[in-house]
Design an enzyme around this catalytic site. Structure first.
Site, short mmCIF file in Angstrom:
data_model
loop_
_atom_site.label_atom_id
_atom_site.label_comp_id
_atom_site.label_asym_id
_atom_site.label_seq_id
_atom_site.Cartn_x
_atom_site.Cartn_y
_atom_site.Cartn_z
N ALA A 1 0.83 -1.21 0.00
CA ALA A 1 0.00 0.00 0.00
C ALA A 1 0.87 1.27 0.00
O ALA A 1 0.36 2.38 0.01
CB ALA A 1 -0.93 0.00 1.21
N ILE B 1 6.29 2.33 -3.73
CA ILE B 1 6.83 1.42 -4.76
C ILE B 1 6.01 0.13 -4.81
O ILE B 1 5.71 -0.40 -5.88
CB ILE B 1 8.32 1.12 -4.50
CG1 ILE B 1 9.11 2.43 -4.38
CG2 ILE B 1 8.89 0.27 -5.63
CD1 ILE B 1 10.57 2.25 -3.98
N GLU C 1 21.36 3.22 -0.25
CA GLU C 1 21.82 3.99 0.91
C GLU C 1 22.62 3.14 1.90
O GLU C 1 23.33 3.66 2.75
CB GLU C 1 20.64 4.68 1.61
CG GLU C 1 20.00 5.67 0.66
CD GLU C 1 18.95 6.57 1.27
OE1 GLU C 1 19.06 6.91 2.45
OE2 GLU C 1 18.01 6.92 0.54
N LYS D 1 18.30 -0.86 7.12
CA LYS D 1 18.17 -1.57 5.84
C LYS D 1 19.39 -2.47 5.63
O LYS D 1 19.27 -3.61 5.17
CB LYS D 1 18.02 -0.59 4.67
CG LYS D 1 16.70 0.14 4.60
CD LYS D 1 15.49 -0.76 4.41
CE LYS D 1 15.41 -1.39 3.04
NZ LYS D 1 14.10 -2.09 2.84
N ASN E 1 17.32 6.37 -5.76
CA ASN E 1 16.11 7.15 -5.41
C ASN E 1 15.03 7.04 -6.49
O ASN E 1 15.28 7.34 -7.65
CB ASN E 1 16.47 8.63 -5.25
CG ASN E 1 17.18 8.90 -3.95
OD1 ASN E 1 18.28 8.41 -3.73
ND2 ASN E 1 16.56 9.68 -3.09
N LYS F 1 8.79 12.98 0.73
CA LYS F 1 10.03 12.75 0.00
C LYS F 1 10.26 13.91 -0.97
O LYS F 1 9.33 14.62 -1.34
CB LYS F 1 9.95 11.42 -0.78
CG LYS F 1 9.65 10.21 0.10
CD LYS F 1 10.88 9.72 0.84
CE LYS F 1 10.56 8.72 1.94
NZ LYS F 1 9.88 7.51 1.55
N ARG G 1 20.33 18.60 6.54
CA ARG G 1 20.03 17.37 7.27
C ARG G 1 21.29 16.93 8.02
O ARG G 1 22.40 17.04 7.49
CB ARG G 1 19.61 16.32 6.24
CG ARG G 1 19.43 14.94 6.77
CD ARG G 1 19.15 13.95 5.65
NE ARG G 1 17.76 13.97 5.21
CZ ARG G 1 17.32 13.29 4.14
NH1 ARG G 1 18.14 12.60 3.38
NH2 ARG G 1 16.04 13.33 3.81
P1 NAD Z 1 6.78 3.73 1.67
O1 NAD Z 1 7.17 4.35 2.96
O2 NAD Z 1 6.06 4.54 0.65
O3 NAD Z 1 5.90 2.43 1.95
C1 NAD Z 1 6.18 1.52 2.97
C2 NAD Z 1 4.96 0.63 3.17
O4 NAD Z 1 5.28 -0.33 4.17
C3 NAD Z 1 3.71 1.38 3.65
O5 NAD Z 1 2.58 0.94 2.92
C4 NAD Z 1 3.60 0.99 5.11
O6 NAD Z 1 2.27 0.98 5.59
C5 NAD Z 1 4.20 -0.41 5.10
N1 NAD Z 1 4.73 -0.80 6.41
C6 NAD Z 1 5.55 -0.08 7.24
N2 NAD Z 1 5.79 -0.75 8.36
C7 NAD Z 1 5.14 -1.94 8.27
C8 NAD Z 1 5.01 -3.08 9.11
N3 NAD Z 1 5.60 -3.13 10.30
N4 NAD Z 1 4.29 -4.13 8.67
C9 NAD Z 1 3.67 -4.11 7.46
N5 NAD Z 1 3.73 -3.04 6.63
C10 NAD Z 1 4.45 -1.98 7.02
O7 NAD Z 1 8.14 3.15 1.07
P2 NAD Z 1 8.62 3.03 -0.45
O8 NAD Z 1 9.28 4.29 -0.84
O9 NAD Z 1 7.52 2.47 -1.27
O10 NAD Z 1 9.78 1.94 -0.28
C11 NAD Z 1 9.47 0.55 -0.35
C12 NAD Z 1 10.74 -0.25 -0.13
O11 NAD Z 1 11.71 0.11 -1.12
C13 NAD Z 1 11.40 0.02 1.22
O12 NAD Z 1 11.89 -1.22 1.71
C14 NAD Z 1 12.56 0.97 0.89
O13 NAD Z 1 13.63 0.79 1.77
C15 NAD Z 1 12.92 0.51 -0.51
N6 NAD Z 1 13.51 1.55 -1.39
C16 NAD Z 1 12.90 2.77 -1.53
C17 NAD Z 1 13.45 3.71 -2.39
C18 NAD Z 1 12.79 5.05 -2.63
O14 NAD Z 1 13.37 5.91 -3.30
N7 NAD Z 1 11.59 5.30 -2.13
C19 NAD Z 1 14.63 3.43 -3.07
C20 NAD Z 1 15.23 2.16 -2.89
C21 NAD Z 1 14.65 1.23 -2.05
P1 TYD Z 2 14.66 12.13 0.22
O1 TYD Z 2 13.56 12.18 -0.79
O2 TYD Z 2 14.32 12.21 1.65
O3 TYD Z 2 15.49 10.80 -0.12
P2 TYD Z 2 16.90 10.27 0.50
O4 TYD Z 2 17.28 11.10 1.64
O5 TYD Z 2 16.52 8.89 0.92
O6 TYD Z 2 17.85 10.31 -0.64
O7 TYD Z 2 15.70 13.29 -0.10
C1 TYD Z 2 16.34 13.39 -1.37
C2 TYD Z 2 17.32 14.52 -1.31
O8 TYD Z 2 16.60 15.76 -1.14
C3 TYD Z 2 18.26 14.44 -0.13
O9 TYD Z 2 19.54 14.93 -0.53
C4 TYD Z 2 17.67 15.38 0.91
C5 TYD Z 2 17.00 16.44 0.05
N1 TYD Z 2 15.80 17.07 0.65
C6 TYD Z 2 15.68 18.45 0.68
O10 TYD Z 2 16.58 19.20 0.24
N2 TYD Z 2 14.55 18.99 1.20
C7 TYD Z 2 13.54 18.22 1.71
O11 TYD Z 2 12.52 18.79 2.22
C8 TYD Z 2 13.67 16.80 1.65
C9 TYD Z 2 12.59 15.91 2.20
C10 TYD Z 2 14.81 16.26 1.10
#
Ligand code: NAD
Ligand code: TYD
Length: 339
Positions: free
Chosen positions: A9, A12, A124, A151, A176, A186, A270
């Site tokens: 939900a 990704i 990361e 992770k 990302n 994000k 950050r």
């Molecule tokens: P997200 O935060 O959008 O979604 C996470 C989902 O996990 C949510 O639906 C949440 O309800 C569920 N969740 C959290 N804790 C839970 C628990 N204890 N039990 C069951 N469900 C739970 O995250 P995303 O951006 O879709 O990322 C998904 C995966 O991909 C993560 O493992 C993340 O580390 C990995 N990932 C993300 C990115 C990115 O850029 N977003 C990049 C590389 C890898």
């Molecule tokens: P983010 O989307 O949080 O991904 P990650 O930290 O996992 O790479 O952030 C992407 C980049 O953007 C990171 O360098 C931090 C920066 N950032 C900002 O400059 N402003 C913001 O409000 C946020 C959330 C992130």
């Protein structure tokens, strides 16, 4: 194939469910999600209403995941706490879900004899690069944020179970992502939402940090390839070969939306902010023939268009209304969704 999608939900995971329904109509995705603040069942409409995907509300730390994984042909594990800034504020939920939860899920899959497990991880875990170089699968794990550390711990657990118990798993590490349904905490969706509302865009530090962006659809095609053909026990990097400084991305979003760059507000950096990520994904390209297909300009334009066309989705998230959807529409006894 009965496929359990943990975290389906979220951003990704829900994109992956849509991808499988479009490309493998014979697969039966079951979403298992706790529905934390990041879980939004609206991401899965209309798949849920059409009954094309089942939903189970469950925490991956719960022993009951054993019942959910029984009979599955594969598990793809997205569920995680995923936002670096939240992990800096308080990492307890990250340790619980990302480490304990993953461990609980591994144990359940072993007990149920699940023949395939894909652990979705992140670049990361490798830490930060300087101005030069890129991460390969052999790069040392040097996570800097509490998020990345949890992770990395989960990756190591999965790989240790492969080695020790012949657990049938494979690990991916992606850069990302951006695209539809990304929670507006994000960077890219936050910048789009702020720009659309004519509000300030908070850019950390000088905006000079670099991220290697990939459209979520390209991540999904890579995951599909690894799920089906990745070698057991291997790690595959996934990346878009698209490095951008944050400031450049913020300016591009403002230009696309016809807004002034004066909306950019430089704010405190950050803590422990990783300077640069860049992924070498030659292994995946060589072994599985995967290539990213969506260039950044096109992908960003599409993503901005999606947020513009889905203002109600964004409003629901920003007001918190999305959290009522489950209570209103889910018929607990029949495990179905009613409109
Ligand atoms: P997200 O935060 O959008 O979604 C996470 C989902 O996990 C949510 O639906 C949440 O309800 C569920 N969740 C959290 N804790 C839970 C628990 N204890 N039990 C069951 N469900 C739970 O995250 P995303 O951006 O879709 O990322 C998904 C995966 O991909 C993560 O493992 C993340 O580390 C990995 N990932 C993300 C990115 C990115 O850029 N977003 C990049 C590389 C890898
Ligand atoms: P983010 O989307 O949080 O991904 P990650 O930290 O996992 O790479 O952030 C992407 C980049 O953007 C990171 O360098 C931090 C920066 N950032 C900002 O400059 N402003 C913001 O409000 C946020 C959330 C992130």
């Amino acid at each position: 194939m009965k496929l359990l999608v943990t975290g389906g939900a979220g951003f990704i995971g829900s994109n992956f469910v849509h991808h499988t329904l479009a490309t493998h109509p014979e697969w039966k995705p079951v979403v298992l999600d706790k529905l934390t603040y990041a879980g939004n069942l609206k991401n899965l409409e209309p798949a849920l209403q059409q009954g094309r995907c089942e939903f189970v509300q469950l925490d991956i730390c719960d022993r009951a995941v054993l019942d959910a994984v029984r009979g599955c042909d594969a598990v793809i594990h997205f569920a995680a706490e995923s936002h670096v800034d939240r992990s800096i504020e308080d990492a307890a939920a990250f340790v619980r879900t990302n480490v304990d939860g993953t461990h609980n899920l591994i144990q359940a899959c072993r007990e149920a004899g699940v023949p395939r497990f894909l652990h979705v991880s992140t670049d990361e875990v490798y830490g930060s690069l300087g101005e030069e170089g890129e991460f390969t699968e052999e790069s040392p794990l040097q996570p800097n944020s509490p998020y990345a550390a949890t992770k990395a711990a989960s990756d190591l657990l999965v790989l240790a179970y492969v080695r020790t118990h012949k657990f049938a798993a494979v690990v991916t590490r992606c850069s990302n992502n951006y695209g539809p349904y990304q929670f507006p905490e994000k960077f890219i969706p936050l910048m789009i939402a702020q720009a659309m509302a004519g509000e300030r865009l908070p850019v950390y530090g000088k905006g000079s940090n670099v991220r290697d962006w990939i459209h979520v659809s390209d991540h999904c095609t890579a995951l599909d390839a690894v799920l089906q053909r990745g070698r057991e026990g291997e790690v595959y990097n996934i990346g878009g070969r698209c490095e951008k400084r944050n400031l450049e991305v913020a300016k591009l979003i403002l230009a696309t939306l016809g807004r002034s760059e004066s909306l950019i507000q430089f704010v405190s950096d950050r803590k422990g902010h990783d300077l640069r990520y860049a992924i070498n994904c030659e292994k995946l390209e060589r072994e599985l023939g995967w290539r990213p297909e969506i260039g950044f300009d096109q992908g960003l334009e599409r993503t901005i268009a999606w947020y513009r066309e889905n203002m109600p989705w964004l409003d629901d998230v920003r007001t918190g209304q999305y959290r009522d959807y489950f209570q209103k529409h889910y018929v607990q006894r029949e495990k179905t969704f009613a409109p």
